[in-house]
Design an enzyme around this catalytic site. Sequence first.
Site, PDB file in Angstrom:
ATOM      1  N   SER A 142      -8.733   5.024  12.393  1.00 34.19           N
ATOM      2  CA  SER A 142      -8.149   6.300  11.975  1.00 34.19           C
ATOM      3  C   SER A 142      -8.640   7.431  12.863  1.00 34.19           C
ATOM      4  O   SER A 142      -9.733   7.364  13.439  1.00 34.19           O
ATOM      5  CB  SER A 142      -8.575   6.551  10.528  1.00 34.19           C
ATOM      6  OG  SER A 142      -8.383   7.894  10.171  1.00 34.19           O
ATOM      7  N   TYR A 155     -14.572   7.581   3.702  1.00 35.16           N
ATOM      8  CA  TYR A 155     -13.519   7.119   4.612  1.00 35.16           C
ATOM      9  C   TYR A 155     -13.939   7.245   6.080  1.00 35.16           C
ATOM     10  O   TYR A 155     -13.743   6.322   6.872  1.00 35.16           O
ATOM     11  CB  TYR A 155     -12.214   7.888   4.349  1.00 35.16           C
ATOM     12  CG  TYR A 155     -11.029   7.229   4.999  1.00 35.16           C
ATOM     13  CD1 TYR A 155     -10.566   6.004   4.540  1.00 35.16           C
ATOM     14  CD2 TYR A 155     -10.399   7.801   6.095  1.00 35.16           C
ATOM     15  CE1 TYR A 155      -9.492   5.357   5.151  1.00 35.16           C
ATOM     16  CE2 TYR A 155      -9.324   7.177   6.713  1.00 35.16           C
ATOM     17  CZ  TYR A 155      -8.871   5.956   6.230  1.00 35.16           C
ATOM     18  OH  TYR A 155      -7.810   5.317   6.840  1.00 35.16           O
TER      19      TYR A 155
HETATM   20  N1  LIG Z   1      -1.942   5.688   5.483  1.00 29.42           N
HETATM   21  C1  LIG Z   1      -2.610   6.417   6.368  1.00 29.42           C
HETATM   22  O1  LIG Z   1      -2.426   7.654   6.458  1.00 29.42           O
HETATM   23  C2  LIG Z   1      -3.602   5.768   7.285  1.00 29.42           C
HETATM   24  C3  LIG Z   1      -4.090   6.512   8.363  1.00 29.42           C
HETATM   25  C4  LIG Z   1      -5.001   5.934   9.250  1.00 29.42           C
HETATM   26  C5  LIG Z   1      -5.407   4.623   9.051  1.00 29.42           C
HETATM   27  N2  LIG Z   1      -4.921   3.917   7.982  1.00 29.42           N
HETATM   28  C6  LIG Z   1      -5.411   2.566   7.795  1.00 29.42           C
HETATM   29  O2  LIG Z   1      -4.342   1.651   7.770  1.00 29.42           O
HETATM   30  C7  LIG Z   1      -4.740   0.488   7.047  1.00 29.42           C
HETATM   31  C8  LIG Z   1      -3.635   0.095   6.075  1.00 29.42           C
HETATM   32  O3  LIG Z   1      -3.520   1.102   5.071  1.00 29.42           O
HETATM   33  P1  LIG Z   1      -2.119   1.587   4.482  1.00 29.42           P
HETATM   34  O4  LIG Z   1      -1.989   3.009   4.798  1.00 29.42           O
HETATM   35  O5  LIG Z   1      -1.035   0.652   4.893  1.00 29.42           O
HETATM   36  O6  LIG Z   1      -2.386   1.513   2.917  1.00 29.42           O
HETATM   37  P2  LIG Z   1      -1.886   0.486   1.801  1.00 29.42           P
HETATM   38  O7  LIG Z   1      -0.409   0.410   1.749  1.00 29.42           O
HETATM   39  O8  LIG Z   1      -2.632   0.881   0.571  1.00 29.42           O
HETATM   40  O9  LIG Z   1      -2.411  -0.921   2.331  1.00 29.42           O
HETATM   41  C9  LIG Z   1      -3.736  -1.325   2.225  1.00 29.42           C
HETATM   42  C10 LIG Z   1      -3.735  -2.828   2.405  1.00 29.42           C
HETATM   43  O10 LIG Z   1      -5.100  -3.282   2.382  1.00 29.42           O
HETATM   44  C11 LIG Z   1      -5.208  -4.354   1.456  1.00 29.42           C
HETATM   45  N3  LIG Z   1      -6.543  -4.389   0.890  1.00 29.42           N
HETATM   46  C12 LIG Z   1      -7.220  -3.385   0.288  1.00 29.42           C
HETATM   47  N4  LIG Z   1      -8.403  -3.829  -0.147  1.00 29.42           N
HETATM   48  C13 LIG Z   1      -8.487  -5.140   0.198  1.00 29.42           C
HETATM   49  C14 LIG Z   1      -9.456  -6.145   0.030  1.00 29.42           C
HETATM   50  N5  LIG Z   1     -10.612  -5.886  -0.608  1.00 29.42           N
HETATM   51  N6  LIG Z   1      -9.218  -7.391   0.504  1.00 29.42           N
HETATM   52  C15 LIG Z   1      -8.048  -7.666   1.148  1.00 29.42           C
HETATM   53  N7  LIG Z   1      -7.084  -6.750   1.340  1.00 29.42           N
HETATM   54  C16 LIG Z   1      -7.301  -5.501   0.866  1.00 29.42           C
HETATM   55  C17 LIG Z   1      -4.140  -4.071   0.407  1.00 29.42           C
HETATM   56  O11 LIG Z   1      -3.728  -5.277  -0.214  1.00 29.42           O
HETATM   57  P3  LIG Z   1      -4.135  -5.799  -1.666  1.00 29.42           P
HETATM   58  O12 LIG Z   1      -4.241  -4.597  -2.563  1.00 29.42           O
HETATM   59  O13 LIG Z   1      -3.034  -6.725  -2.014  1.00 29.42           O
HETATM   60  O14 LIG Z   1      -5.433  -6.488  -1.468  1.00 29.42           O
HETATM   61  C18 LIG Z   1      -3.010  -3.536   1.267  1.00 29.42           C
HETATM   62  O15 LIG Z   1      -2.254  -4.592   1.792  1.00 29.42           O
HETATM   63  C19 LIG Z   1      -6.073   0.837   6.370  1.00 29.42           C
HETATM   64  O16 LIG Z   1      -7.139   0.288   7.090  1.00 29.42           O
HETATM   65  C20 LIG Z   1      -6.106   2.347   6.471  1.00 29.42           C
HETATM   66  O17 LIG Z   1      -7.424   2.855   6.451  1.00 29.42           O
HETATM   67  C21 LIG Z   1      -4.032   4.456   7.114  1.00 29.42           C
END
Ligand SMILES: NC(=O)c1ccc[n+]([C@@H]2O[C@H](COP(=O)([O-])OP(=O)(O)OC[C@H]3O[C@@H](n4cnc5c(N)ncnc54)[C@H](OP(=O)(O)O)[C@@H]3O)[C@@H](O)[C@H]2O)c1
Length: 259
Positions: A142, A155
């Site tokens: 991020s 975070y």
């Molecule tokens: N959205 C943003 O603005 C943003 C910005 C920068 C970086 N990111 C990064 O992008 C990545 C994906 O996030 P997203 O935005 O797509 O959010 P999201 O839709 O909430 O996806 C998060 C994913 O992580 C999985 N997860 C969470 N805890 C877990 C665990 N303990 N074991 C295995 N899987 C787990 C969830 O699946 P389950 O709940 O099914 O386990 C889900 O598939 C993250 O690393 C996040 O920090 C996001």
Amino acid sequence: MADRWRSALITGASSGIGRALALELARGGTRRLVLVARRAEELARVAAEVSELGGEAAVEVLDVADADRCAARMRELDDAMGGLDLVVANAGQGAPSGANPLAWETLRGPLHVNFCGAAATLTGALPAMIARGRGHLVGIGSLASYGPLPEAAAYCSPKAGLSMLLACLAMDLEDKGVAVTDVRLGFVKTAMVARATHPMPQLAEPEDVARHVVHRLLEKPRQVVYPRALGAATRVFALAPEAVRRRVLGRASPGRSGS
Ligand SMILES: NC(=O)c1ccc[n+]([C@@H]2O[C@H](COP(=O)([O-])OP(=O)(O)OC[C@H]3O[C@@H](n4cnc5c(N)ncnc54)[C@H](OP(=O)(O)O)[C@@H]3O)[C@@H](O)[C@H]2O)c1
């Protein structure tokens, strides 16, 4: 153009960016995927979408926060797949909204998932990649890793740690045929930010992010930053004098905090 990956494993593939990456890889010709997350039904839905695109997806229900088990499963999955070409540590979570930003209970989840889980995912698959002399490790980080933000230790810290881990791995793997990429993203419209109340400039759709990231990953860069303009601004901001950063973040200067 570089060779595409024949097989890939993505953690956090049940929703958001992970799902979009899985579909983009399948669309681009990566035929064998392993989709990892905790929610079995959501994973099954994404696996069905992958097969509609001509790919094959195995589903792995796994909590990456159980890092020892996660590392061990990565080794087994690599073996079962006959070698993974690409491993993406994408699973992540934010701090629960309204939680005390200074409490261990708030930091614990993001640290275990975003840092330890990612480290176990990447290093678990690594010995077999080194033995084959090829592979690609990717961490989804991020722009929050560039510098401290108020009330965001849960975070920012694991994401900064992930970036450092990837930089160290890249250095040690330089002559071993294994590429390492640190993907640093801005705001993306997913469940993770659905309840956010802070401003989210240049909020991107997960599909647009996935298209850009997969396209860039083909070149095996050390870093992918998206969106670029916000990434550049964040980097410059992180290098600004502390007094300037405090003013922009709406913080009083240390000497005036009690007034
Ligand atoms: N959205 C943003 O603005 C943003 C910005 C920068 C970086 N990111 C990064 O992008 C990545 C994906 O996030 P997203 O935005 O797509 O959010 P999201 O839709 O909430 O996806 C998060 C994913 O992580 C999985 N997860 C969470 N805890 C877990 C665990 N303990 N074991 C295995 N899987 C787990 C969830 O699946 P389950 O709940 O099914 O386990 C889900 O598939 C993250 O690393 C996040 O920090 C996001």
